[in-house]
Design an enzyme around this catalytic site. Sequence first.
Site, PDB file in Angstrom:
ATOM      1  N   ASP A 325      -0.259   3.014   1.944  1.00 19.27           N
ATOM      2  CA  ASP A 325      -1.652   3.392   2.214  1.00 19.27           C
ATOM      3  C   ASP A 325      -1.626   4.800   2.795  1.00 19.27           C
ATOM      4  O   ASP A 325      -0.728   5.569   2.471  1.00 19.27           O
ATOM      5  CB  ASP A 325      -2.313   2.375   3.154  1.00 19.27           C
ATOM      6  CG  ASP A 325      -3.824   2.267   2.947  1.00 19.27           C
ATOM      7  OD1 ASP A 325      -4.490   3.312   2.997  1.00 19.27           O
ATOM      8  OD2 ASP A 325      -4.335   1.159   2.740  1.00 19.27           O
ATOM      9  N   HIS A 362      -1.804   6.921   0.100  1.00 19.23           N
ATOM     10  CA  HIS A 362      -3.152   7.245  -0.362  1.00 19.23           C
ATOM     11  C   HIS A 362      -3.530   8.645   0.101  1.00 19.23           C
ATOM     12  O   HIS A 362      -3.860   9.507  -0.692  1.00 19.23           O
ATOM     13  CB  HIS A 362      -4.150   6.215   0.167  1.00 19.23           C
ATOM     14  CG  HIS A 362      -3.996   4.870  -0.460  1.00 19.23           C
ATOM     15  ND1 HIS A 362      -4.818   3.804  -0.173  1.00 19.23           N
ATOM     16  CD2 HIS A 362      -3.100   4.402  -1.366  1.00 19.23           C
ATOM     17  CE1 HIS A 362      -4.435   2.738  -0.871  1.00 19.23           C
ATOM     18  NE2 HIS A 362      -3.399   3.082  -1.599  1.00 19.23           N
TER      19      HIS A 362
END
Length: 791
Positions: A325, A362
């Site tokens: 993430d 991300h």
Amino acid sequence: MKKQILLSMAVLMTIHISGCSNPQNAMAEYSDTATQESTAATTAAKTTEAPSSPVVTLGNTSPETNNLSWDMAEEILTHISDPKFPDYSVNVLDYGAVPNDGQLDTAAIQKAIDETSEKGGGTVRIPSGDYDTGALTLKNNINLSLEEKDTVLKFTREITPENYPLVFAHYEGSKCYNWSPLIYAYQQKNIAVTGKGTLDGQADKDTWWNWSRTVNADGSISKPSSADAKLLRKMTDEGVPAEERVFGDGHFLRPNFVQPIECENVLIEGVTIANSPMWELNPVLCTNFTARGVTIDTHGYNNDGCDPENCNYVLIEDCYFNTGDDCIAVKAGRNRDGRELGEAGWPTQNLIIRNNTFADGHGGIACGSEMSGGIKNLFADNNTFDSSSLNYALRFKTNAERGGAIENVYLRNSKVKSVGNAVVHATMLYDVGRDGEYLPQFKNITIENLSSNGGEYGIFMEAFDEVPITGLVLKNVEITGAGTDIRALNWEKPVMENVSINGKSYPRPVETKIIGVPIPGNKIEGSSVLLGGDNNDLSYQWLIADSQDGSYEPVGIEKLFTIPNDAAGKFIKLQVTDKNGNQDSSIAYKILGGTRIANIENDEELLRAAAKGYIDETSELDLTREITNRDCAKMLAKLWNLEAPKNPVTISDVPKSDPDYNAIAAVVEAEMMDLKDPSISAAQGTLYNAGVTKDEAAKRTAFMPDSTINRDEMGYIALLSCGVPYNETLGTQPKFDDAEEIESVYRSNVGASAYFGFVTAKTENDYKPKDKTTMEDLIRAIERISDFANK
């Protein structure tokens, strides 16, 4: 309008910002005393309060000023220092820990921590070997040292209240009682985890991560934590006291790996963190937190690397991030909890992020989306971003439900070797988008000395009309190889100096288009934005040609232009130039006339669609005809000038000999329309392919060219086709009276399409999702998308 936040009596307090040089002021009680060994939630809690605001002293530089400089970063560093420990140490082997035996060493390690702290503190040494353990709790003046490179703390996969007892914790920005973080501390001072060894959470698809997403035997997907997360959000928004937000045993909210709460002088240094249940480093309401030389290598769901939350004075340096993430995600609480902390004087503030390497993830350095308390005074220097799997280098994300302000952000000397989506990305349309009453703000952001290559976008920054991005400064920025240069929505007076994107220098004119309908005798208007400059410095030139690809001749230089009476059937476009010679042009519009479309001659929107070539200028147009997938694909191909796919696309029911194959295949390749499983009547779409098995995805081979399209699917297609990758604007719910009748996999896209105006109600406030899409519906949607894309 923003709602006023009514704080509970527990949070009402006098906030005093003193001039003391030492920021380590005492905290007021924010939560009850978190009894780490307790499993009885009903007796674990007392009244909760927000801590008192931190002392902020930055010499002559106030953190409230709008004109900060890198001198402030040096001032912030004077308030950050490593904790000091007594010259005393113990070895966990002397407390009964036995490496490599497969037995839990929790009690031995915890006893070493507790007794050393009681004696005034020191270093708890863990020598070579693998040690199995449950959750550990750090205490005052403790340095937990993983001495050797082969020292490994392996956190047990036996998830029981004995191994991970109920404690006061934070879950995605909301306070609650939950499974203990793997390494936990509450209201402690001078604590550290250091050394050369590894913290291994042992999370995998069968442990912890399966609480987020499980692939069942029949191929379906279940999300065990979803109901608990929704319940916690509801409790947060309704102001339910923390002692009543009890999860833990019987629930599925994963704990964070390392979570010190309300602590002072915290150091994480040198260690490697792997296989985390969720966020790795999550200091909450801490003052003076440092992460140095940490390697984070874990790719599970929500595996953020470092998430400082409502903290003051943070240093993150010389770390390596390879995550599932965001690598660094600066947080400031979610919704009501975050707003209460912000109003109590606890935004997240005064952060230095330097000399780090960002691989997969991300976002490299992200702010949000849990940022309701506000984020300010962030300085990032000399960081390297290098992975095509890293979506964004710098990212800001929030929405109108979370609100909050991101202000005073300085990013310099960034080397972005490769990136997937965008170098700089900022959006207020994350998740639920405009569904909320707390408007966020992005202000005073400076990005300088940035080089990058690749990505879908160079720079992508957008804000709501009501709260434009202010104080944006871009200096010495060079971006190459980006798919789309820039998206600049609602920037207010940006400064752009020595900025180049895909070889184009800024300031320069952008978003050039024609307003009005080009019909002989009609007056039309030119529209353009000098991004980074004053629109008054733009000059306009109107050009007309006999054919769309013909030789265009100048015919006017004013912003307003009257179409000549003899120009019917010709083509017109607008060319705009700034004082430095940078140019931008509109698409070519056909000047309507001759054979007119009788049933739309008074409808400006449909006439504009005809002028742009999306529909043929014929004498007959059946606006009530139900369209097919083929009709939709052909019009989308015209909108985006898609003549053929870049690579061969296999479609089971559209052979290459089909005269419309190129248009259909190009639209499918661009993920504007989906292939489906012909054995079922409805199929989940492209945005949801990540949530299905490979076998299910493999069944989606058919385009069904002659099938008609329901209005709910048309709303879904419209968002996929708008030219902006709004893959995360999926929580925006439609406000139609019959919204519940919209197919669930289409609902959020219909809501977003309605927000942007691509689709509207059919009668009063009913969308009529199961009605068939008509030719009129399609044309209007395409024209609105065209205007949205500044065509």
